[in-house]
Every structure is written in structure tokens, then in C-alpha cells.
Design an enzyme around this catalytic site. Structure first.
Site, PDB file in Angstrom:
ATOM      1  N   SER A 193       0.826  -1.211   0.000  1.00 32.78           N
ATOM      2  CA  SER A 193       0.000   0.000   0.000  1.00 32.78           C
ATOM      3  C   SER A 193       0.863   1.265   0.000  1.00 32.78           C
ATOM      4  CB  SER A 193      -0.884   0.044   1.248  1.00 32.78           C
ATOM      5  OG  SER A 193      -1.801  -1.008   1.239  1.00 32.78           O
ATOM      6  N   ILE A 194       0.395   2.263  -0.729  1.00 32.13           N
ATOM      7  CA  ILE A 194       1.084   3.558  -0.706  1.00 32.13           C
ATOM      8  C   ILE A 194       1.068   4.118   0.718  1.00 32.13           C
ATOM      9  CG2 ILE A 194       0.863   5.950  -1.481  1.00 32.13           C
ATOM     10  CD1 ILE A 194       0.080   4.850  -4.245  1.00 32.13           C
TER      11      ILE A 194
ATOM     12  N   VAL B 103     -15.211   4.322   5.598  1.00 33.49           N
ATOM     13  CA  VAL B 103     -15.546   5.688   5.182  1.00 33.49           C
ATOM     14  C   VAL B 103     -16.938   5.800   4.553  1.00 33.49           C
ATOM     15  CG1 VAL B 103     -13.150   6.450   4.961  1.00 33.49           C
ATOM     16  CG2 VAL B 103     -14.338   5.498   2.952  1.00 33.49           C
TER      17      VAL B 103
ATOM     18  N   TYR C 259      -9.092   3.509 -16.894  1.00 31.10           N
ATOM     19  CA  TYR C 259      -9.186   4.131 -15.568  1.00 31.10           C
ATOM     20  C   TYR C 259     -10.616   4.617 -15.305  1.00 31.10           C
ATOM     21  CZ  TYR C 259      -7.111   6.166 -11.369  1.00 31.10           C
ATOM     22  OH  TYR C 259      -6.790   6.466 -10.071  1.00 31.10           O
TER      23      TYR C 259
ATOM     24  N   LYS D  87     -11.178  10.875  -9.353  1.00 31.00           N
ATOM     25  CA  LYS D  87      -9.957  11.625  -9.013  1.00 31.00           C
ATOM     26  C   LYS D  87     -10.083  13.090  -9.437  1.00 31.00           C
ATOM     27  CE  LYS D  87      -7.488   8.304  -7.137  1.00 31.00           C
ATOM     28  NZ  LYS D  87      -7.515   8.185  -5.668  1.00 31.00           N
TER      29      LYS D  87
HETATM   30  P1  NDP Z   1      -4.387  -0.269  -1.590  1.00 28.71           P
HETATM   31  O1  NDP Z   1      -5.367  -1.281  -2.107  1.00 28.71           O
HETATM   32  O2  NDP Z   1      -3.182  -0.756  -0.920  1.00 28.71           O
HETATM   33  O3  NDP Z   1      -5.130   0.787  -0.636  1.00 28.71           O
HETATM   34  C1  NDP Z   1      -6.475   1.183  -0.797  1.00 28.71           C
HETATM   35  C2  NDP Z   1      -7.064   1.304   0.581  1.00 28.71           C
HETATM   36  O4  NDP Z   1      -8.425   1.790   0.521  1.00 28.71           O
HETATM   37  C3  NDP Z   1      -7.126  -0.050   1.289  1.00 28.71           C
HETATM   38  O5  NDP Z   1      -6.508   0.057   2.546  1.00 28.71           O
HETATM   39  C4  NDP Z   1      -8.618  -0.289   1.427  1.00 28.71           C
HETATM   40  O6  NDP Z   1      -8.954  -1.019   2.573  1.00 28.71           O
HETATM   41  C5  NDP Z   1      -9.108   1.134   1.554  1.00 28.71           C
HETATM   42  N1  NDP Z   1     -10.573   1.203   1.447  1.00 28.71           N
HETATM   43  C6  NDP Z   1     -11.359   0.826   0.420  1.00 28.71           C
HETATM   44  N2  NDP Z   1     -12.660   1.012   0.734  1.00 28.71           N
HETATM   45  C7  NDP Z   1     -12.684   1.537   1.985  1.00 28.71           C
HETATM   46  C8  NDP Z   1     -13.710   1.969   2.869  1.00 28.71           C
HETATM   47  N3  NDP Z   1     -15.017   1.893   2.547  1.00 28.71           N
HETATM   48  N4  NDP Z   1     -13.364   2.470   4.086  1.00 28.71           N
HETATM   49  C9  NDP Z   1     -12.082   2.543   4.459  1.00 28.71           C
HETATM   50  N5  NDP Z   1     -11.046   2.146   3.676  1.00 28.71           N
HETATM   51  C10 NDP Z   1     -11.358   1.655   2.452  1.00 28.71           C
HETATM   52  O7  NDP Z   1      -4.005   0.607  -2.883  1.00 28.71           O
HETATM   53  P2  NDP Z   1      -3.088   1.897  -3.117  1.00 28.71           P
HETATM   54  O8  NDP Z   1      -2.089   2.030  -2.054  1.00 28.71           O
HETATM   55  O9  NDP Z   1      -2.669   1.799  -4.521  1.00 28.71           O
HETATM   56  O10 NDP Z   1      -4.153   3.079  -3.033  1.00 28.71           O
HETATM   57  C11 NDP Z   1      -4.059   4.167  -2.111  1.00 28.71           C
HETATM   58  C12 NDP Z   1      -4.488   5.448  -2.806  1.00 28.71           C
HETATM   59  O11 NDP Z   1      -3.504   5.794  -3.779  1.00 28.71           O
HETATM   60  C13 NDP Z   1      -5.817   5.360  -3.565  1.00 28.71           C
HETATM   61  O12 NDP Z   1      -6.504   6.579  -3.427  1.00 28.71           O
HETATM   62  C14 NDP Z   1      -5.354   5.187  -5.008  1.00 28.71           C
HETATM   63  O13 NDP Z   1      -6.326   5.603  -5.941  1.00 28.71           O
HETATM   64  C15 NDP Z   1      -4.158   6.108  -4.985  1.00 28.71           C
HETATM   65  N6  NDP Z   1      -3.230   5.947  -6.109  1.00 28.71           N
HETATM   66  C16 NDP Z   1      -2.708   4.722  -6.402  1.00 28.71           C
HETATM   67  C17 NDP Z   1      -1.833   4.582  -7.466  1.00 28.71           C
HETATM   68  C18 NDP Z   1      -1.271   3.241  -7.821  1.00 28.71           C
HETATM   69  O14 NDP Z   1      -0.797   3.070  -8.960  1.00 28.71           O
HETATM   70  N7  NDP Z   1      -1.259   2.272  -6.933  1.00 28.71           N
HETATM   71  C19 NDP Z   1      -1.444   5.733  -8.305  1.00 28.71           C
HETATM   72  C20 NDP Z   1      -2.028   6.980  -7.878  1.00 28.71           C
HETATM   73  C21 NDP Z   1      -2.889   7.071  -6.821  1.00 28.71           C
HETATM   74  P3  NDP Z   1      -9.062  -2.648   2.494  1.00 28.71           P
HETATM   75  O15 NDP Z   1      -7.948  -3.180   1.690  1.00 28.71           O
HETATM   76  O16 NDP Z   1      -9.030  -3.012   3.906  1.00 28.71           O
HETATM   77  O17 NDP Z   1     -10.361  -2.913   1.789  1.00 28.71           O
END
Ligand code: NDP
Length: 255
Positions: free
Chosen positions: A18-19, A66, A156, A163
């Protein structure tokens, strides 16, 4: 950078990739105290295992879906009581159904659209509403965005729309919370292989495109993104708000 004595909330650690975990590692190294939120209790054990890898003792983990207003309110009340106030938070949360992340955008369902914008976009606004009540002077909020909100990118789809709305939310929240001296910014990360990004159709080819065309000719990693998050959360960025900072090997400047 020394962040000893600072407390930040990290939302969105699903696993090591995860980021948000990259940001947690960066902030931990800088001496910050971290508080984590999890979607539900099922994820507590997994997170607690990861926390053992950090240098600091970060023992506050709070449930916060959330999509649940009451839970968001009680989560931030609990965090406020346990910490005595926070200096900022990282919102690294997004979701869209796999079906919505491939093929034509015009096929997006009403339910899929609502769900993606609720979790990925509205959540920042409602989280900001409750976080500001427990934020110390100079507090800072950072969210995660992507270039697909600025440009049309294959597959996307609805997440790009989410976004774009998130980027706009950053500007409106920056204006709103700026009155109290709080800052709101976004980091636009280059593509990184994570649980969420694996749902995006043909993700591999996006990574390859960056390697070939971005000014730095390579992809970025979670720690590089996390370091920029830490900078925006810190006082070093005290004059920056309403901004989208790209951490993407410079890919966004290319035509
Ligand atoms: P991850 O899947 O690791 O993280 C996404 C997180 O969102 C998870 O921890 C997930 O929880 C959480 N989540 C989803 N639904 C809910 C909810 N209802 N309530 C609380 N938490 C929730 O992916 P990334 O690290 O890639 O994503 C993190 C952010 O970075 C996102 O906004 C993504 O769009 C953004 N991003 C990612 C990029 C990439 O290439 N990876 C590029 C640019 C931006 P759980 O797993 O427990 O369901």
C-alpha cells in the site's frame, strides 16, 4: 526531517504494498507518532503484524469504514481522546468495481459510479469535517490522486472521474479549512503495483509506458511517494495548500 512530537493519522494500509504503508515507513523514520484506521476488524491482525516492522510504537488502531458516517465521527472522537490532538492525516483510500476499470466508460453503472465516488471522493470531505475538530495548529491533510483525473486514460474510467472530483475537493477544502490555518493537498503518484491498482485493466502496459517515456525513465515506489506525503504533512510545506504534487518520474509533463 525530524517529526518527533508530531502525530499523524494514516488511512488506507491494506498490506505491505500500500502507498499508505510507504508513507507510514517514511513518517516512522522521521520520528512521528502514527495512528492507523482500518476498514474493519478483519484487517487488525494483518496491520498489527506490519506495525512490528516500524521503529516507533504505534499502538492506536481504529476501525473506520468511510461509507459509515457514524463510524467516521466516533473514530475521530476516539483518536482525539487517545492522542490529545493530531497534526495531520493521510487519506489513501479508493475503490471501484473491477468491471468499471476495463472497457468503455459509457458502460459505467449508476451503482458503480455512486460507489466509486462515495468511497474515493466524498470520503475525503467527510473525513476532513471530523479531522479538523481534533487538529492542532498548522494541521495538514494529504490525499492520493492520479493523472487519470486530469487526462482520459484507457481503463481508468470512473476512477478518473472520481480523481478529478477529488482534485477539486482538495481545492475547495483548502479554501474552507484555510481559514483555520489548516492545509489540504494531494500527491499524484505514478502507477505502483498494489491491491487496488491490480484491478485496473492492462496495468502492466502503463508501467512500461512510464519506463519508456517519463523523464526519469523509471517507475516510482511507495517510499518516494511516502517521503513527499511526509513533506506535505510537515511544517516545511507550511505555505503550500490546494496543490497537487506529482511524484511520477515527471511523466505528467510529457505530451
Ligand atoms: P491499496 O489497495 O493498498 O489501498 C487502498 C485502501 O483503501 C485499502 O486500505 C482499502 O482497505 C481502503 N478502502 C477501500 N474502501 C474503503 C472503505 N469503505 N473504508 C475505508 N477504507 C477503504 O491501494 P493503493 O495504495 O494503490 O491506493 C491508495 C491510494 O492511492 C488510492 O486513493 C489510489 O487511488 C491512490 N493511487 C494509487 C496509485 C497506484 O498506482 N497504486 C497511483 C495513484 C494514486 P481494504 O484493503 O481493507 O479494503
Amino acid at each position: 526531517m525530524n517529526l518527533e512530537g508530531r502525530t499523524y493519522v494514516i488511512m488506507g494500509v491494506a498490506n505491505k504494498r500500500s502507498i499508505a504503508w510507504g508513507a507510514a515507513r517514511a513518517l516512522d523514520k522521521m520520528g512521528a507518532k502514527l495512528v492507523f484506521t482500518i476498514l474493519n476488524e478483519r484487517f487488525r491482525r494483518e496491520l498489527e503484524k506490519l506495525l512490528g516492522e516500524l521503529e516507533g510504537n504505534h499502538d492506536i488502531v481504529v476501525e473506520c469504514d468511510v461509507q459509515d458516517d457514524a463510524q467516521i465521527e466516533s473514530a475521530f472522537r476516539e483518536i482525539g481522546e487517545k492522542t490529545g490532538g493530531i497534526d495531520g492525516l493521510l487519506h489513501a483510500i479508493a475503490f471501484a468495481g473491477k468491471d468499471e476499470l476495463q472497457g468503455g466508460y459509457s458502460e459505467t453503472s449508476r451503482e458503480g459510479f455512486k460507489n466509486a465516488l462515495d468511497i474515493s471522493t466524498y470520503s475525503l470531505t467527510v473525513v476532513a469535517k471530523h479531522a479538523k475538530k481534533i487538529m492542532n495548529e498548522g494541521g495538514s491533510i494529504v490525499t492520493m490522486t492520479y493523472l487519470g483525473g486530469e487526462r482520459a486514460m484507457p481503463n481508468y474510467n470512473v476512477m478518473g472521474v472520481a480523481k478529478a472530483a477529488l482534485d477539486a475537493s482538495v481545492r475547495y477544502l483548502a479554501y474552507d479549512l484555510g481559514e483555520d490555518g489548516f492545509r489540504v493537498n494531494a500527491v499524484s503518484a505514478g502507477p505502483i503495483r498494489t491491491l487496488s491498482s491490480s484491478a485496473v485493466g492492462e496495468f502492466k502496459s502503463i508501467l512500461k509506458e512510464i519506463e519508456e517515456r517519463a523523464p526519469l525513465r523509471r517507475n516510482v515506489d511507495q517510499l518516494e511517494v511516502g517521503n513527499t506525503v511526509a513533506f506535505l504533512l510537515s511544517d516545511l510545506a507550511s505555505g503550500i495548500t490546494g496543490e497537487v504534487v506529482h511524484v511520477d518520474s515527471g511523466y505528467h509533463i510529457m505530451a
